[in-house]
Design a protein around this motif. Structure first.
Motif, PDB file in Angstrom:
ATOM      1  N   MET A  98     -38.860 -19.264   1.562  1.00  0.00           N
ATOM      2  CA  MET A  98     -39.411 -19.629   2.839  1.00  0.00           C
ATOM      3  C   MET A  98     -39.065 -18.539   3.846  1.00  0.00           C
ATOM      4  O   MET A  98     -37.945 -18.049   3.893  1.00  0.00           O
ATOM      5  CB  MET A  98     -38.823 -20.967   3.275  1.00  0.00           C
ATOM      6  CG  MET A  98     -39.388 -21.422   4.569  1.00  0.00           C
ATOM      7  SD  MET A  98     -39.288 -23.177   4.733  1.00  0.00           S
ATOM      8  CE  MET A  98     -37.927 -23.376   5.779  1.00  0.00           C
ATOM      9  N   LYS A  99     -40.050 -18.177   4.685  1.00  0.00           N
ATOM     10  CA  LYS A  99     -39.894 -17.114   5.653  1.00  0.00           C
ATOM     11  C   LYS A  99     -39.338 -17.691   6.958  1.00  0.00           C
ATOM     12  O   LYS A  99     -39.794 -18.712   7.437  1.00  0.00           O
ATOM     13  CB  LYS A  99     -41.267 -16.513   5.920  1.00  0.00           C
ATOM     14  CG  LYS A  99     -41.265 -15.035   6.042  1.00  0.00           C
ATOM     15  CD  LYS A  99     -42.685 -14.574   6.212  1.00  0.00           C
ATOM     16  CE  LYS A  99     -42.754 -13.098   6.034  1.00  0.00           C
ATOM     17  NZ  LYS A  99     -44.061 -12.577   6.271  1.00  0.00           N
ATOM     18  N   MET A 100     -38.349 -17.003   7.571  1.00  0.00           N
ATOM     19  CA  MET A 100     -37.769 -17.472   8.840  1.00  0.00           C
ATOM     20  C   MET A 100     -38.020 -16.415   9.906  1.00  0.00           C
ATOM     21  O   MET A 100     -37.858 -15.229   9.649  1.00  0.00           O
ATOM     22  CB  MET A 100     -36.269 -17.706   8.691  1.00  0.00           C
ATOM     23  CG  MET A 100     -35.937 -18.861   7.775  1.00  0.00           C
ATOM     24  SD  MET A 100     -34.188 -19.168   7.690  1.00  0.00           S
ATOM     25  CE  MET A 100     -33.843 -19.819   9.272  1.00  0.00           C
ATOM     26  N   THR A 101     -38.420 -16.871  11.073  1.00  0.00           N
ATOM     27  CA  THR A 101     -38.628 -15.960  12.198  1.00  0.00           C
ATOM     28  C   THR A 101     -37.851 -16.484  13.400  1.00  0.00           C
ATOM     29  O   THR A 101     -37.586 -17.677  13.522  1.00  0.00           O
ATOM     30  CB  THR A 101     -40.116 -15.862  12.575  1.00  0.00           C
ATOM     31  OG1 THR A 101     -40.593 -17.155  12.901  1.00  0.00           O
ATOM     32  CG2 THR A 101     -40.925 -15.270  11.436  1.00  0.00           C
ATOM     33  N   VAL A 102     -37.515 -15.579  14.286  1.00  0.00           N
ATOM     34  CA  VAL A 102     -36.788 -15.935  15.498  1.00  0.00           C
ATOM     35  C   VAL A 102     -37.796 -16.286  16.580  1.00  0.00           C
ATOM     36  O   VAL A 102     -38.740 -15.538  16.833  1.00  0.00           O
ATOM     37  CB  VAL A 102     -35.891 -14.769  15.958  1.00  0.00           C
ATOM     38  CG1 VAL A 102     -35.177 -15.124  17.250  1.00  0.00           C
ATOM     39  CG2 VAL A 102     -34.913 -14.395  14.876  1.00  0.00           C
ATOM     40  N   VAL A 103     -37.594 -17.445  17.216  1.00  0.00           N
ATOM     41  CA  VAL A 103     -38.476 -17.889  18.291  1.00  0.00           C
ATOM     42  C   VAL A 103     -37.786 -17.584  19.618  1.00  0.00           C
ATOM     43  O   VAL A 103     -36.639 -17.974  19.831  1.00  0.00           O
ATOM     44  CB  VAL A 103     -38.765 -19.398  18.175  1.00  0.00           C
ATOM     45  CG1 VAL A 103     -39.648 -19.862  19.310  1.00  0.00           C
ATOM     46  CG2 VAL A 103     -39.392 -19.705  16.830  1.00  0.00           C
ATOM     47  N   THR A 127     -39.499 -21.980  23.796  1.00  0.00           N
ATOM     48  CA  THR A 127     -38.938 -23.302  23.523  1.00  0.00           C
ATOM     49  C   THR A 127     -38.639 -24.085  24.788  1.00  0.00           C
ATOM     50  O   THR A 127     -38.430 -25.282  24.726  1.00  0.00           O
ATOM     51  CB  THR A 127     -37.648 -23.168  22.706  1.00  0.00           C
ATOM     52  OG1 THR A 127     -36.721 -22.386  23.448  1.00  0.00           O
ATOM     53  CG2 THR A 127     -37.920 -22.539  21.365  1.00  0.00           C
TER      54      THR A 127
END
Length: 168
Positions: free
Chosen positions: A1-6, A11
């Protein structure tokens, strides 16, 4: 699973409480209720009805209702605060590089005071003062309009008092 910083800006969306109204809008719409209760109870006739009370209450509801309108995602009250802060800011910023903030303080070496062997004393010469009858004559001459008293200053800051000679 790919994770990105938001990013944090994405937010922080204002929470909606009732439909599309946020907390600050609801607060702006509830404040006039308390203000109108205070006007109704504290303005004569106390706890009675009068036309001017209803006009004041209606104006307060209208004012806060307009402040609660949302334009471009921001409440009109926030736009008003932003414009007021901009207009009330200082016109010029004066930079002072001699400020003491963020400077390290070093202990200073206490110097022992040298014994003063030669002290210069200033002598104040007492100026002669007029006796009471002479003072009374001078004051009477100054108050006489025929004397034409003039106070003139010289180039070096000295003061000259000019009197016109009075014939007796």
């Amino acid at each position: 699973m790919k994770m990105t910083v938001v990013p944090a800006q994405v937010t922080t969306v204002e929470d909606r409480i009732i439909g599309s109204l946020g907390f600050s809008q609801i607060l702006l719409l509830v404040i006039p209720i308390f203000v109108s209760a205070g006007v109704f109870a504290l303005v004569p006739p106390f706890m009675g009805s009068a036309i001017y009370k209803y006009v004041i209450i209606g104006a307060v509801f209208m004012f806060f209702g307009v402040l609660a309108i949302r334009i471009k995602g921001k409440i009109l009250a926030f736009w008003l605060v932003t414009i007021l802060r901009y207009n009330l800011r200082p016109k010029y910023y004066l930079y002072n590089k001699n400020t003491e903030s963020l400077r390290e303080t070093y202990p200073t070496k206490k110097e022992e005071p040298e014994k003063a062997t030669t002290t210069k004393t200033q002598r104040h010469t007492a100026r002669p003062q007029l006796d009471i009858p002479a003072t009374a004559r001078v004051l009477a001459t100054i108050e006489n309009p025929a004397a034409k008293v003039r106070f003139e200053t010289g180039k070096k800051g000295n003061l000259h008092v000019r009197l016109t000679e009075i014939e007796k």
